[in-house]
Enzyme design. Sequence first.
Site, short mmCIF file in Angstrom:
data_model
loop_
_atom_site.label_atom_id
_atom_site.label_comp_id
_atom_site.label_asym_id
_atom_site.label_seq_id
_atom_site.Cartn_x
_atom_site.Cartn_y
_atom_site.Cartn_z
CG HIS A 120 9.21 -13.13 8.96
ND1 HIS A 120 9.98 -12.01 8.83
CD2 HIS A 120 7.95 -12.69 9.13
CE1 HIS A 120 9.21 -10.93 8.93
NE2 HIS A 120 7.97 -11.31 9.12
CD GLN A 158 17.75 -14.88 11.30
OE1 GLN A 158 17.23 -14.24 10.38
NE2 GLN A 158 17.19 -15.01 12.48
CG ASP A 169 16.05 -14.39 7.25
OD1 ASP A 169 15.01 -15.03 7.50
OD2 ASP A 169 16.17 -13.17 7.46
NE ARG A 184 18.28 -10.45 15.64
CZ ARG A 184 17.38 -11.43 15.47
NH1 ARG A 184 17.03 -12.17 16.50
NH2 ARG A 184 16.84 -11.63 14.29
CB CYS A 227 11.86 -8.97 7.45
SG CYS A 227 12.24 -8.98 9.19
CG HIS A 244 11.64 -12.45 4.58
ND1 HIS A 244 12.98 -12.22 4.73
CD2 HIS A 244 11.09 -12.30 5.82
CE1 HIS A 244 13.24 -11.92 5.99
NE2 HIS A 244 12.11 -11.96 6.67
CE LYS A 272 6.85 -17.44 18.02
NZ LYS A 272 8.12 -16.93 18.52
#
Length: 651
Positions: free
Chosen positions: A516, A387, A389, A369, A340, A391, A470
């Site tokens: 997200h 991911q 991922d 991580r 992000c 946005h 979420k």
Amino acid sequence: MNEITVTLPDGSSRRVPTGTTPGTVAAGISPRLAKAAIAAAVDDHLVDLSWPLERDARVRVVTSDSPEALHVYRHSTAHLLAAAVTSLFPGAQCGIGPATEEGFFYDFVVDRPFVPEDLDAIERKMKELAAQDLPYERQLWNRDEAKQFFAGRGEALKVQLIDEKTEGQAEVSCYTIKDRETFVDFCLGPHVPSSGRLKAFKLLSTSNAYWKGDAKNQPMQRIYGTAFFSDKELQAHLSRIEEARKRDHRKVGKDLGLFTFHHWAPGATFWLDKGTTLYNALANYMREVLFPAGYVELKTPLVFNKGLWETSGHWQHYRENMFLIEGRDGEEMGMKAMNCPGHMLVFASQMRSYKDLPLRFHEQTPLHRNEASGVLTGLTRVRQFSQDDAHCFVTEDQIGSEVEALLRLVQRVYGDFNLEYEAKLSTRPAEFLGEVATWDRAEAALKQALQTAGQTYTVNDGDGAFYGPKIDFDITDAIGRKWQCATIQLDYQIPQRFDLKYVGADNAEHTPVVIHRAIFGSFERFIALLIEHYAGAFPLWLAPVQVTVLPIADRHADYARTVLARLEAAGLRAEVDERQEKIGFKIREAQLQKIPYMLVAGDREAAEGTVSVRNRVLGDLGSQGVSEFLEQALREVRDRSAASAPVASEV
RNA sequence: GCUGGCGUAGCUCAGUCCGGUAGAGCAGCUGAUUUGUAAUCAGCCGGUCGGGGGUUCGAAUCCCUUCGCCAGCUCCA
């Protein structure tokens, strides 16, 4: 004598004396019902069979056929476990012991951890107590007396529970097994009437736990077990566990040569050639889904100066989970744990108009991580992962339609894999940023979108992120653990932290809202769940090797290679097994490798220009022209058909 | 990170309790076999027993330490 009216589920009612118990009511209906009764529901409230009825009520006798029955039964088994432990381990202190989805557990404070032999002994003791058919009795004790009683037994945790859960009450509910001396627990119940009802149970494992689940509290030893109404059901459950272990992605991944790990890179996957093929197939699939949906793909840096993480807030709140690096001039850098912040920089890199929104950035680069060592598990929990991922930058009034589109995307993608999943809406937590009114609007928009998309869901009140509500999607693995995969998270904070602006139709600057979102979640976790879902027998479009050509004898090798060339030219992933082995051996190996199609090539096929087609599920399909087979196989790939890939539950 | 369990050949495992030259099957290699829908036969190769330290005449085995894996807790995609 006073009478009350009891209404039964069939609508009939009968007059009984005040104080009659549901057990008596059951016996009045039929002896068989009385024998099968576990507990009762009085006005939809679960109680013991011995609960005295004081006023008119609807009464339903709970038997093993009732949906709630197993829960009560397992909770009673947990009490039996505690009774056995306190009997065998004098001084053991009891914590809590609830029923769970798969069984039950009970936490104890004991001098030493339990070992497997202890479990055998405890289970034997439980069976002994069950054989004695000891009564489970609910008693209402004076609260102070109860506290004194438990304090006298050294059960400090029970005293604490009474303090916390019954403040202001004069009496508390306790359950004895046989009598006070044998076993007492502070418990709301209900329970089975006696230990003889508990027929089929097994202790499964021990582990460490903490009082109230907090590592700062007292460490305890937990014993897990499961229980069923019949030995047959118990055995069936145990063999299901056994079967599930066989399709554990860690085992299947090793057997099929998909990935490996090494102790020098804990939590980081080595994707082998076949695993990489599978991974790439999924990555490209996701692009095919996202590009028509208005997404663009980015690749952003893996390492950032700490300034970025300070701006995003991760330096303050997430640093212990980040891999930190020192630059050559001593500057502090952090490897990215999420995309992000980088995407915020891309948004801010040029002027944005309301006409550009929604703007959707997709990215598949790896994240790192620094997860605690104890949480790493196969592919489902790793330190390096990617991911799918994205946005989405939207105006506030675009939230609803964007979330709805995302829900439909999740439904479509999970549908393509025949995956079952559960959606959860998480709402405003105790600690949150922003205005309550904004949160309320956002939660309402999410609920509306869920309804419009026809998505069933449960609500996790107060479980949202501090920056917004979420929707999460869980998929269950082979051994019953739930893993969060897809997620859709609203974020009002990060655009402000990065001071993002777009120019509105009013020619003024506005702050966008960020969503997200990920659909697979991470490739690693999603692949783990797919492996278990298909038990390694992937649909043709995903199979690392789609077709293997099996020459019968050496003299067929040339022909097999010409077939291979045609398969490869058509874009299929194929190989030839030229080893000097019998055809049965080659087929066995191909079956074990779960290759969807085996093409046998011998004298007959070489002469006719055909192949003898074997499907890994359907078996021998007879001979076909190569073009005919190609056409059919390519169609199966194109349709992403799961025709020859039964999911694990059907195998 | 915490608690417990585990770590022996590429894989699956025996041997560890009770210290005395490290075993099996599969895989791999070599040879024979030229094979028709889930395992052809024979021979051979292969391990400083996760790493380090200690006890001992002697350690896979006992002790300490460290790394990794597994289960659970806590935390997360």
